[in-house]
Design a protein around this motif. Structure first.
Motif, PDB file in Angstrom:
ATOM      1  N   LYS A 156       0.816  -1.206   0.000  1.00 29.20           N
ATOM      2  CA  LYS A 156       0.000   0.000   0.000  1.00 29.20           C
ATOM      3  C   LYS A 156       0.857   1.267   0.000  1.00 29.20           C
ATOM      4  O   LYS A 156       0.508   2.267  -0.650  1.00 29.20           O
ATOM      5  CB  LYS A 156      -0.950  -0.005   1.205  1.00 29.20           C
ATOM      6  N   ALA A 161      -2.995  -1.925  -4.423  1.00 29.17           N
ATOM      7  CA  ALA A 161      -4.041  -2.572  -3.639  1.00 29.17           C
ATOM      8  C   ALA A 161      -3.659  -4.025  -3.364  1.00 29.17           C
ATOM      9  O   ALA A 161      -2.827  -4.610  -4.058  1.00 29.17           O
ATOM     10  CB  ALA A 161      -5.370  -2.500  -4.385  1.00 29.17           C
ATOM     11  N   THR A 162      -4.285  -4.613  -2.360  1.00 23.99           N
ATOM     12  CA  THR A 162      -3.936  -5.962  -1.916  1.00 23.99           C
ATOM     13  C   THR A 162      -5.044  -6.958  -2.261  1.00 23.99           C
ATOM     14  O   THR A 162      -6.225  -6.605  -2.269  1.00 23.99           O
ATOM     15  CB  THR A 162      -3.704  -5.984  -0.399  1.00 23.99           C
ATOM     16  N   THR A 163      -4.647  -8.207  -2.522  1.00 28.28           N
ATOM     17  CA  THR A 163      -5.606  -9.278  -2.828  1.00 28.28           C
ATOM     18  C   THR A 163      -5.196 -10.535  -2.076  1.00 28.28           C
ATOM     19  O   THR A 163      -4.176 -11.156  -2.389  1.00 28.28           O
ATOM     20  CB  THR A 163      -5.633  -9.590  -4.333  1.00 28.28           C
ATOM     21  N   CYS A 205      -6.901  -4.671   5.996  1.00 33.41           N
ATOM     22  CA  CYS A 205      -5.805  -4.387   5.070  1.00 33.41           C
ATOM     23  C   CYS A 205      -6.098  -4.876   3.650  1.00 33.41           C
ATOM     24  O   CYS A 205      -5.348  -4.552   2.726  1.00 33.41           O
ATOM     25  CB  CYS A 205      -4.516  -5.071   5.539  1.00 33.41           C
ATOM     26  N   ASP A 207      -7.948  -5.216   0.111  1.00 31.67           N
ATOM     27  CA  ASP A 207      -8.800  -4.531  -0.859  1.00 31.67           C
ATOM     28  C   ASP A 207      -9.596  -5.514  -1.700  1.00 31.67           C
ATOM     29  O   ASP A 207     -10.616  -5.155  -2.286  1.00 31.67           O
ATOM     30  CB  ASP A 207      -7.942  -3.655  -1.778  1.00 31.67           C
ATOM     31  N   ALA A 208      -9.109  -6.752  -1.786  1.00 32.62           N
ATOM     32  CA  ALA A 208      -9.772  -7.778  -2.586  1.00 32.62           C
ATOM     33  C   ALA A 208      -9.458  -9.149  -2.021  1.00 32.62           C
ATOM     34  O   ALA A 208      -8.492  -9.326  -1.277  1.00 32.62           O
ATOM     35  CB  ALA A 208      -9.321  -7.699  -4.045  1.00 32.62           C
ATOM     36  N   GLY A 243     -14.680  -5.306   0.014  1.00 30.47           N
ATOM     37  CA  GLY A 243     -13.771  -5.186  -1.120  1.00 30.47           C
ATOM     38  C   GLY A 243     -14.191  -6.004  -2.328  1.00 30.47           C
ATOM     39  O   GLY A 243     -15.284  -6.565  -2.401  1.00 30.47           O
ATOM     40  N   ARG A 302     -16.099   0.166  -6.594  1.00 32.45           N
ATOM     41  CA  ARG A 302     -15.334  -0.878  -5.908  1.00 32.45           C
ATOM     42  C   ARG A 302     -14.155  -1.337  -6.766  1.00 32.45           C
ATOM     43  O   ARG A 302     -13.024  -1.457  -6.288  1.00 32.45           O
ATOM     44  CB  ARG A 302     -16.255  -2.050  -5.588  1.00 32.45           C
ATOM     45  N   THR A 305     -10.981   0.909  -7.085  1.00 33.92           N
ATOM     46  CA  THR A 305     -10.021   0.953  -5.982  1.00 33.92           C
ATOM     47  C   THR A 305      -8.806   0.060  -6.249  1.00 33.92           C
ATOM     48  O   THR A 305      -7.782   0.196  -5.580  1.00 33.92           O
ATOM     49  CB  THR A 305     -10.669   0.503  -4.660  1.00 33.92           C
ATOM     50  N   MET A 306      -8.915  -0.836  -7.224  1.00 35.84           N
ATOM     51  CA  MET A 306      -7.807  -1.750  -7.515  1.00 35.84           C
ATOM     52  C   MET A 306      -6.804  -1.146  -8.498  1.00 35.84           C
ATOM     53  O   MET A 306      -5.755  -1.762  -8.750  1.00 35.84           O
ATOM     54  CB  MET A 306      -8.342  -3.076  -8.071  1.00 35.84           C
TER      55      MET A 306
END
Length: 361
Positions: A156, A161-163, A205, A207-208, A243, A302, A305-306
């Motif tokens: 971040k 973004a995190t998955t 934390c 995002d996906a 997310g 939504r 945001t990625m």
């Protein structure tokens, strides 16, 4: 507009067929594989070309580290997450600092070549899975939680973004869902008490998420990625996750129980996925694009945001990465710690780790 499909492409440059697919309204993303990568400059040119034909598109890659790294030539090697777990067992505070640096380093180099996101981190426990293994941070969910949190902080900070994957956990099942059906017979209580904890405890934390192509037979008779119970009842309603939900690759063997590719796309979206991945099967990609025509567009806010914070290209990877203030330090630390005969001294960096690392021992 972001469509509901993420597809792949054939080679290191777009073909006319690739362009035709990318421009279809229901295609919202492209995932890159090793066959699409020659070097950093080529990848950046490819990504810029993809966005020329479809400006509203996500570009993703699997750049986890270790054996799962699509970007190699000219990129900084990354350790498997299992090596971070091993380091944690020896020196927890330094491992937390390295986890942050791994996340930052990976994200910086992936963003530099025009890719929005890497599908990371793996939050599965290290158990008996044939496909997870050292992709996992650790066997202990508590260690996974704190290492993954630091890695995601680094991602971040770099602008990615995190998955998390593969919800609610793939590590306890031996079969590889890429090539075989995977069935977990444990109770919901057992799963929630162990494998699901790294997901549940890091939601702030994340995002996906990407669900597993695993059937948890005491919960539902469908793989998690096609299950309204897992995605809508447990993840959205019970855990309050807001997310993005990416399906895992619908061409995998673990997804075949649902039917043909058209049925899989519909089942994934109807179960709660925002974007369905169809990879390594061009015929299936065309069929999926046709099948998706009657599906609604995903939540655009939504999905947006990625999008990654992609820097201006400076002619080569190193020059471009200089725009990330922590890149050089992270590169040096990770390279010396995991890929040098003379490891870096294990010092604690209070700027990049939690303030009290001893609390995690």
């Amino acid at each position: 507009m972001y469509g509901v499909l993420m597809i792949d492409i054939d080679n290191t440059a777009l073909t006319a067929e690739d362009v035709s697919l990318i421009k279809q309204a229901q295609v919202g993303g492209v995932i890159l594989f090793a066959r699409n990568v020659a070097n950093a400059a080529q990848v950046r040119t490819l990504c810029d070309d993809i966005r020329y034909h479809n400006p509203d598109i996500l570009i993703g890659v699997d750049q986890e580290g270790g054996r799962v790294a699509r970007l190699r030539e000219g990129f900084t090697p990354l350790p498997s997450m299992g090596k971070l777990g091993n380091l944690f067992d020896q020196n927890s505070s330094f491992a937390l600092s390295c986890a942050y640096d791994c996340g930052y380093l990976m994200a910086a180099e992936v963003l530099a070549v025009g890719i929005d996101l890497s599908f990371a981190p793996v939050l599965d426990r290290d158990g008996i899975s044939q496909v997870i293994g050292d992709r996992s941070f650790h066997r202990d969910p508590k260690v996974i939680i704190i290492l993954a949190t630091q890695l995601m902080r680094g991602m971040k900070a770099a602008g990615m973004a995190t998955t998390g994957k593969h919800f609610p956990g793939h590590g306890a099942i031996a079969p590889d869902s890429h090539v075989a059906e995977a069935i977990d017979t444990r109770s919901l209580d057992e799963i929630m008490a162990s494998d699901m904890q790294p997901f549940a405890q890091t939601l702030s934390c994340l995002d996906a998420l990407m669900p597993a192509h695993v059937i948890f037979s005491q919960v539902d008779n469908k793989p998690a990625g096609f299950s309204k119970i897992w995605l809508k009842d447990i993840l959205r309603k019970q855990l309050k996750f807001k997310g993005v939900l990416f399906s895992d690759d619908l061409s995998m063997a673990g997804a075949q129980a649902v039917g043909d590719i058209s049925a899989r796309v519909h089942a994934a979206i109807e179960a709660g996925c925002d974007i369905a991945l169809v990879c390594n099967d061009r015929v299936a990609a065309h069929e999926a694009a046709e099948a998706a025509q009657d599906l609604p567009y995903p939540n655009q806010k939504r999905i947006k945001t990625m999008r990654g914070q992609i820097p201006i290209w400076q002619g080569d990877l190193e020059s471009t990465c200089q725009q990330f203030e922590h890149w050089q330090q992270a590169k040096q630390t990770i390279s010396q710690t995991f890929f040098s005969a003379q490891p870096k001294a294990t010092t604690y960096n209070s700027n990049t780790t939690a303030k009290d690392p001893t609390a995690y021992k």
